[in-house]
Structure formats: C-alpha cells, structure tokens
Write a protein that holds these residues in place. Structure first.
Motif, PDB file in Angstrom:
ATOM      1  N   PRO A 382       0.607  -0.879   0.027  1.00 33.59           N
ATOM      2  CA  PRO A 382       0.237  -0.131   0.168  1.00 33.59           C
ATOM      3  C   PRO A 382       1.225   1.060   0.049  1.00 33.59           C
ATOM      4  N   ASP A 383       2.156   1.069   0.700  1.00 27.69           N
ATOM      5  CA  ASP A 383       2.807   2.183   0.783  1.00 27.69           C
ATOM      6  C   ASP A 383       3.398   2.573  -0.560  1.00 27.69           C
ATOM      7  N   ALA A 384       3.892   1.757  -1.252  1.00 30.75           N
ATOM      8  CA  ALA A 384       3.913   2.181  -2.718  1.00 30.75           C
ATOM      9  C   ALA A 384       3.247   2.544  -3.818  1.00 30.75           C
ATOM     10  N   PHE A 386       0.762   3.706  -3.240  1.00 27.14           N
ATOM     11  CA  PHE A 386       0.624   5.567  -2.327  1.00 27.14           C
ATOM     12  C   PHE A 386       1.206   6.314  -3.048  1.00 27.14           C
ATOM     13  N   TYR A 387       2.172   5.466  -3.070  1.00 32.46           N
ATOM     14  CA  TYR A 387       3.659   6.698  -3.821  1.00 32.46           C
ATOM     15  C   TYR A 387       3.281   6.638  -5.095  1.00 32.46           C
ATOM     16  N   LEU A 388       3.071   6.027  -6.017  1.00 33.49           N
ATOM     17  CA  LEU A 388       2.425   5.906  -7.234  1.00 33.49           C
ATOM     18  C   LEU A 388       1.273   7.311  -7.884  1.00 33.49           C
ATOM     19  N   HIS A 389       0.578   6.908  -6.879  1.00 33.68           N
ATOM     20  CA  HIS A 389      -0.913   7.636  -6.996  1.00 33.68           C
ATOM     21  C   HIS A 389       0.028   9.431  -6.345  1.00 33.68           C
ATOM     22  N   SER A 390       0.051   9.554  -5.729  1.00 32.71           N
ATOM     23  CA  SER A 390       0.746  10.469  -5.019  1.00 32.71           C
ATOM     24  C   SER A 390       1.453  11.538  -6.440  1.00 32.71           C
ATOM     25  N   ARG A 391       2.045  10.006  -7.348  1.00 33.12           N
ATOM     26  CA  ARG A 391       2.878  10.997  -8.931  1.00 33.12           C
ATOM     27  C   ARG A 391       2.002  10.881 -10.214  1.00 33.12           C
ATOM     28  N   GLY A 392       0.447  10.797  -9.947  1.00 23.94           N
ATOM     29  CA  GLY A 392      -0.833  11.020 -10.653  1.00 23.94           C
ATOM     30  C   GLY A 392      -0.967   9.722 -11.179  1.00 23.94           C
ATOM     31  N   LEU A 393      -0.332   8.449 -11.076  1.00 20.52           N
ATOM     32  CA  LEU A 393      -0.529   7.391 -11.219  1.00 20.52           C
ATOM     33  C   LEU A 393      -2.231   6.566 -10.808  1.00 20.52           C
ATOM     34  N   CYS A 394      -2.871   6.849 -11.902  1.00 20.00           N
ATOM     35  CA  CYS A 394      -4.563   5.803 -11.396  1.00 20.00           C
ATOM     36  C   CYS A 394      -4.272   4.783 -10.691  1.00 20.00           C
ATOM     37  N   GLU A 395      -4.733   4.151 -10.147  1.00 17.51           N
ATOM     38  CA  GLU A 395      -4.908   2.840  -9.626  1.00 17.51           C
ATOM     39  C   GLU A 395      -4.686   1.874 -10.367  1.00 17.51           C
ATOM     40  N   THR A 397      -3.226   2.126 -13.331  1.00 13.20           N
ATOM     41  CA  THR A 397      -1.840   2.116 -13.347  1.00 13.20           C
ATOM     42  C   THR A 397      -0.706   1.538 -12.518  1.00 13.20           C
ATOM     43  N   LEU A 401       1.535  -1.482 -12.445  1.00 16.97           N
ATOM     44  CA  LEU A 401       2.754  -1.456 -12.948  1.00 16.97           C
ATOM     45  C   LEU A 401       4.291  -1.664 -11.753  1.00 16.97           C
TER      46      LEU A 401
ATOM     47  N   ARG B  50      -3.369  10.395   1.586  1.00 19.02           N
ATOM     48  CA  ARG B  50      -3.518   9.928   2.483  1.00 19.02           C
ATOM     49  C   ARG B  50      -4.653   8.760   2.668  1.00 19.02           C
ATOM     50  N   ASP B  73      -3.892  10.738  -6.959  1.00 20.31           N
ATOM     51  CA  ASP B  73      -3.968  10.461  -8.433  1.00 20.31           C
ATOM     52  C   ASP B  73      -4.516  12.079  -9.324  1.00 20.31           C
ATOM     53  N   ALA B  76      -2.937  15.091  -7.815  1.00 21.53           N
ATOM     54  CA  ALA B  76      -1.671  15.401  -8.343  1.00 21.53           C
ATOM     55  C   ALA B  76      -1.506  15.647  -9.751  1.00 21.53           C
ATOM     56  N   LYS B  77      -2.612  14.944  -9.933  1.00 29.68           N
ATOM     57  CA  LYS B  77      -2.578  15.701 -11.971  1.00 29.68           C
ATOM     58  C   LYS B  77      -2.919  17.325 -12.001  1.00 29.68           C
ATOM     59  N   PHE B  84       8.370  13.147  -0.273  1.00 26.88           N
ATOM     60  CA  PHE B  84       7.909  12.573   1.104  1.00 26.88           C
ATOM     61  C   PHE B  84       9.164  12.593   2.375  1.00 26.88           C
ATOM     62  N   VAL B  88       9.530   6.241  -1.110  1.00 28.06           N
ATOM     63  CA  VAL B  88       9.376   4.396  -0.692  1.00 28.06           C
ATOM     64  C   VAL B  88      10.477   3.549  -1.897  1.00 28.06           C
ATOM     65  N   PHE B  98       8.683   4.600 -14.967  1.00 25.09           N
ATOM     66  CA  PHE B  98       7.670   5.483 -13.615  1.00 25.09           C
ATOM     67  C   PHE B  98       7.106   7.257 -14.245  1.00 25.09           C
ATOM     68  N   GLU B 105       0.297  10.289 -17.767  1.00 20.89           N
ATOM     69  CA  GLU B 105      -1.229  10.217 -16.836  1.00 20.89           C
ATOM     70  C   GLU B 105      -1.175  11.657 -17.165  1.00 20.89           C
TER      71      GLU B 105
END
Lengths: 460, 258
Positions: A382-384, A386-395, A397, A401, B50, B73, B76-77, B84, B88, B98, B105
């Motif tokens: 889940p941490d990873a 969220f990290y990806l979500h926080s960069r704009g990647l949707c659920e 994607t 990944l 979060r 997401d 972010a967009k 952080f 992570v 990445f 996206e």
C-alpha cells in the motif's frame, strides 16, 4: 481411468511398437508394467493434492499413433510467414517432430538436432545410453505413461567442447479437431565443456480440449552449460503436464526458467540431480494466472556431491479464482558437504478467492551446509501504491506497474536479450489483461484468416 | 490556492489535527515547523490524500475545488506534489518508466498527446541538471538502494519534472548533509515561480537558511499556535520549542477553564 490407458496401449501395441528396435520395445513394456502398478497419481498424495488431474483426464481423448515424423511446410499449413530466424527453430505438431528438409541434421560442429524417432534409428548408441535413464518412472506422476507410449520428440546431441551459438527453439503446436492426448519425449545430451540454450514454447492453436504429458531428459556433461526456457501460454481447455529431468556432472551449470503466462491447467515438475562438484543450478519460475486457471510448480533438487550450489526462485500473481501450487524440495545427501541451496517462493494474491499452496522444504543429511527456504504470500504494497498515486498514477496503472515490477525479477533472469524483451512485453500485456490465447507468445495468430507465425524473437 | 479551514483529522480514533487553519497563495513559500508528534507529517499526508487518516471535520479547498473529494492521483494531476519524508523503494520499477508514466498520465488528464521517447529523454536531461542528480540514479529502480540524500534529491527531481502548482515538502531536510541540503534547497528555489507555491515542513531552522520562507507557522498539538515571518524560525532555533509549548499550554488551560 488407469484401465482405459492400458486398454488403449494394448489395442495399439502393434502401431506403437512399429519400426521399433528391441531396446524401445523393452523400455515401453517395462513402462506399461510400472504404470499398471502405479496408475494415475491420486489427489491423496502430497504432490497431487491440489491438482485435479482426474477431471482433466476424463475426456474422450484421441491418440495419434500414425502421423510419425513428417516432412511438411509448416508455413504453408498455417498460412504463416516465418521470418529468418535467429534461432534454430524446430516444430512439434501434435506431438510429432515436423521438418522441412531432413528428419535429423548434423551440423558442421557435430551437433545433432532432429526427431527422436529418427535418432533412435540413426544414432542408437547415443539414444540407448541415455533414454530413460534420468526419468524415474516411479517418481513423478505420468512419466511411466509417457514412456509406454513413447513415439517422438526432440533429440539434441552437443559434442564435447561445442558451444551451440544460437538458441534452439522448440515450438509445440497443438492443432487438431480431435481432443488430442499427446506425449512428446525429448532427449538432450551435452558433452564436456559444451553449451546449449533451449527455448520451449508451448502453444495451442485451438480452443479444443487437449492434454500434453511431456517428459524431457537432459544430461549435462562436465563443465557444460545448459539454459532452458519454457514459455507456456496455452488455452483454458488445454492441460499441460511437463516432467523435466536434469543430471549434472562436475562443474556444470544449469538454468531453468518456466514462465506460465496463461493456461487452464499447467503442472511442471523439475527434477535436478547434482551428481558432481562445483555445479550450480538456477531454477526460476513465474506464473500469472487468473479466472479458474491452475499453475503448479514442483521442484526437486538432489545434491549428491559436495561443494555445489542451487537456487530456486518462483514468483506468482494470482487473480480471480486462480489456484497456484509451489512445492520445492532440496535433498542434501550425507556426502554433499559445503552445499549451498536456497529456495524462495513469493506470491501476490489479487483477490480473496485466489489461492496459493506453497511448500518449500529442505531435507539435509550433511552437517556442513548453507541452506535456506522461504515463502511469502501478500498483496500489493500500500505504501508503494500511494507513492505512485501521489505522482498522478491512477489505481489501475499503479497496480499494473507494481505487478510488472514483481514479475520482472524473474523476467530479468533471461539471458537472451531478444527473448527477455519479448517476454517483458508479453508479461506487461498479460497484466493489462490484453494477452489472450490468440495473441500468442512468440507466435502470432491475431487473425484467424491470416494467421501469422512470427517466430523471430527479434521481430516482436 | 490552498485554504484549510478548521481541519480535524484522526487515525484509529486518535486525534492528530485539531482545528488546523492555513491559507497559501500563489507565489508564497510557507514553512511549517514544530516538535515531533505535532502533526506535521499527518498534515502533508492528508493533503496528498493518504486514506489511512480520517478527516473528522473541516474544509480543504485547492484551486477552488474541494480537495478532500479528489482521489490522490487526481490531486497530483491537478498540480499538487508531496515530497515524502521517507520516499518508498519500489524494486523493479525503473525511474524512467515511472516518470514517463506519470508525465503521460498528467498530459492525458489535460487532453495532451503523450510525449515521444525523444521528447521525454530531452526533458529528463533538462530536469536532471536542476537537482544535480546523477544519470545512474534515473537508470535504477525507484529509490532502490538510494542513500538518504539520493532519495531526497530524487524527490526534488520528480518535483522538477512534474512542475507542480503547490508542493508540500515533508521534512525534505531530514537526514541530509549540508551539501545535499544545498542541492535540495537550490532545486526548490530554482523551481519557484510567481504562479506556484510551496509549503516546507521542517523540524529545524537549518533548511530555512537556504529556502527563505514568506511565512513561518508553528504547529503544536495539531494546530498552528504561532505564525510570523522568517525571524520566528530564528527565534525557534535559539530558544527551542519549550516556550511555544508553555504558551500553548497556558492557552489550553485557559480553554479548559472556560
């Protein structure tokens, strides 16, 4: 069930044994006796507890004893374009070796590649020395059945000091209106200091019900290197049972990588006997299954001599109601001091209904060894995520990944760049849910009208 | 740009933010300081979306939209970025893959075509210079095996790459030596524009020698107890947090007697 196979054997005894020498006849009759004794593996035995083989066997299968190894233009039959290959490519059609020019070829360097049925005729000394000596008929499920019905398969002999420059690709094609039951038998012999890379592609062109019961025996000579890749991408109605027996001598190295990308029922048994010092065996596996698919990897490594190493790493992602099994065993004999053996099995379950049964185990009789085993079952971190979500990647994607990253550890162990790249793409597609049975592995048949076989690893 | 009004947040029933207020406008740099456990990281996480935290009450408006309604997401967009505190490690996912996925996206979100391989690589090279990040880092898996300093630099690199409107940097200075700190600060300063803003969360004043804030807020026990100019940060460095705690403690007593 057992009686049915015996009845088929008795009825077709003449056909099965036609043109066979004394050695083969004896091998088969011995095998059928062992099969009579052992029968079909019961789901009450540990190794078959989760594999419902009875259900897979109960169809009214058709056995093809007549085709024999034939010359045919594979391209024409399937209306395909075969590009210039960067591999030696051989094709098995419905369990029979098919060839364009000659049923068996000896290359300039002495390497022999061809159909096993022809090899028995032409090179009886080599075949009789090895065939049946590694595949323990009492050990794994249906090895005796395969041996009793033994007809054809791939034969490769690499002489001492020869490194086969290109990988040899075996394409197992099932294409029949009948519910085929096929039992290919492969024999590979590597001389001292030799090197060979094999790529097996198991591929069914049809959505028909079929069953493959394959046995391969590989003999790796002193200081020889053997790399083996299995790309298993079969339909939900196909059942694939593979039994691979490898024997290693001093200083030899083996790497086996089984990639299950799709398949209704796949069970791979790998049996490695390390009968020499300073040997190394890497055994990798990846299984990506969904729906009601079943993937089972059973690994047995025997360290009979001191100072050798082995490493098992199997990873799986299971979705929907898919079921997976990993059973890895390392046996270290009393004399095999200084052995190093590692086992690891990691799984991601994407749903509550997906199941994995994992059982890594060690049996050690020597006192100076380094061995470890481990298994994990989990979900995506889940941490990873969220990290990806926080960069704009949707659920979706982000999940893809991470799944891809999980699988890539196995894919990255593929040493042939072109194959690694192809498998990478296939894995990505598979995880996106795009790889269907008609969007095949190294073969392409997107369109039924103009099926295209693109066997060139570089071209995809 | 960002308006937080009377925000109350808890985790597993434990209240962390208790009536938090903050307003950030374009072009501003805010520093949020506070002792450990005051709720700094919770604030950053809640803004980024979060879901392990529960927002009990309050409003968060970002660019006129209700931020709390948006999935992470989408935030972010829409230009929100969280640097952080503990980036992570994601083995197997390459930095290149990445970043390429992230930028495309975002472009898709704005109806733009994905970048071509060439355009992407050019952008990477450009942004790498801002944070003096070494090429080898972008060829590796995300944060895998990176040192503490490399991880933080990588956060600033991602920020440079994604060009956020509002960046929240959560203790980006923790665990950095002075050289890495300068690199991180230079990166933040280089990215400062009149139409973007940043919120720098930190425990020490040290970072603020390099990133000069317009406002300094002191967070204690889940809310801002004191706001001021950059001089406040210097005062905190000299006197520590004790006097703040005392002041806040007096207020708490006063409240409880009401």
């Amino acid at each position: 069930m057992k009686e049915l196979f015996i009845e088929i054997y008795n009825k077709n005894k003449e056909l099965i044994n036609a043109n066979s020498n004394e050695y083969l006849r004896l091998l088969r009759s011995n095998a059928i006796n062992i099969f009579k004794e052992n029968g079909i593996p019961s789901n009450k035995t540990e190794n078959w507890r989760h594999a419902d083989i009875e259900k897979r066997l109960k169809h009214d299968y058709y056995f093809d004893f007549k085709s024999k190894s034939t010359s045919m233009n594979v391209e024409e039959i399937f209306k395909c374009d075969v590009y210039d290959l960067d591999t030696f490519s051989v094709t098995m059609l419905n369990g029979w070796f098919v060839y364009k020019n000659a049923p068996i070829t000896q290359l300039e360097d002495g390497t022999i590649i061809g159909g096993l049925s022809k090899a028995i005729e032409v090179y009886p000394d080599i075949v009789e020395k090895y065939l049946g000596s590694a595949a323990d008929m009492n050990k794994a499920g249906l090895v005796a059945l395969n041996t009793a019905f033994l007809q054809d398969g791939l034969f490769i002999y690499v002489p001492d000091n020869v490194e086969v420059s290109k990988p040899v690709q075996i394409i197992n094609i099932v294409n029949s209106e009948e519910k085929l039951f096929l039992q290919p038998r492969h024999l590979v012999v590597l001389g001292k200091n030799s090197k060979l890379t094999l790529v097996h592609c198991d591929h069914s062109l049809v959505h028909n019900i079929n069953f493959s019961n394959t046995v391969s025996e590989v003999f790796v000579g002193e200081n020889a290197m053997f790399e083996n890749y299995k790309v298993q991408n079969i339909g939900d109605n196909s059942s694939l049972l593979t039994n691979l027996f490898i024997q290693q001598k001093n200083g030899s190295k083996v790497s086996n990588n089984a990639l299950i990308l799709n398949g209704g029922f796949t069970k791979n048994y790998v049996d490695v006997s390390i009968n020499g010092k300073n040997c190394h065996a890497d055994l990798y596996g990846l299984y990506l299954v969904d729906d009601k698919q079943f993937a089972d990897n059973q690994v047995f490594v025997k360290h009979a001599e001191p100072e050798s190493t082995s490493n098992q790493l199997y990873k799986g992602i299971l979705d929907d109601m898919a079921k997976g099994v990993f059973s890895g065993k390392v046996l270290v004999n009393k004399d095999a001091q200084k052995t190093q053996a590692y086992q690891n099995n990691n799984n991601i379950l994407l749903t509550d209904d997906a199941k994995i049964y994992t059982q890594p185990h060690l049996e050690i009789y020597a006192d100076d060894v380094k061995c470890s085993h481990g298994a994990t079952v989990g979900q995506l971190d889940p941490d990873a995520l969220f990290y990806l979500h926080s960069r704009g990647l949707c659920e979706k994607t982000a999940r893809q990944l991470l799944m891809y990253a999980f699988a890539s550890e196995i894919v990255n162990e593929i040493s042939i760049p072109a194959l690694r790249e192809t498998i990478n793409i296939m894995v990505e597609k598979r995880l996106r849910g795009e790889l269907s049975i008609c969007d095949q592995c190294l073969l392409h048949c997107n369109d039924k009208e103009t099926a295209v076989f693109n066997i060139d690893l570089n071209k995809i | 740009m960002l308006k937080i009004k009377d925000l109350n947040v808890s985790i597993n029933g434990k209240k962390i933010l208790k009536g938090f207020n903050l307003e950030v406008n374009a072009g501003e740099v805010h520093a949020i300081m506070g002792p450990n456990g005051s709720g700094k990281s919770t604030l950053a996480s809640v803004i980024a979306g979060r879901d392990i935290f529960t927002v009990d009450s309050g409003e968060v408006t970002y660019m006129g939209k209700n931020l709390l309604d948006m999935p992470p997401d989408e935030r972010a967009k829409e230009g929100l970025f969280l640097g952080f505190q503990y980036p992570v490690e994601i083995p197997g996912v390459s930095m290149i893959n990445f970043m390429r996925t992230a930028i495309n996206e975002k472009r898709k979100h704005y109806g733009l075509e994905p970048l071509t391989g060439m355009e992407f690589m050019k952008l990477m090279e450009e942004k790498k210079k801002i944070v003096e990040i070494q090429s080898k880092l972008t060829n590796r898996s995300v944060n895998e095996g990176f040192s503490g300093g490399e991880k933080k630099k990588n956060e600033i690199f991602q920020m440079a790459f994604l060009e956020p409107k509002l960046a929240i940097l959560d203790e980006t200075d923790s665990g950095l030596d002075i050289d890495a700190l300068k690199v991180v600060a230079n990166g933040v300063n280089a990215l400062k524009k009149p139409d973007n803003a940043s919120v720098v969360i930190t425990h020490y004043q040290r970072l603020l020698d390099y990133i000069v804030p317009d406002f300094v807020h002191v967070l204690y026990d889940g809310r801002i107890v004191k706001s001021g100019s950059k001089e406040l940060a210097i005062e905190l460095e000299e006197k520590g947090y004790e006097w703040i705690k005392k002041e806040a403690g007096i207020n708490e007593k006063a409240e409880s007697t009401e």
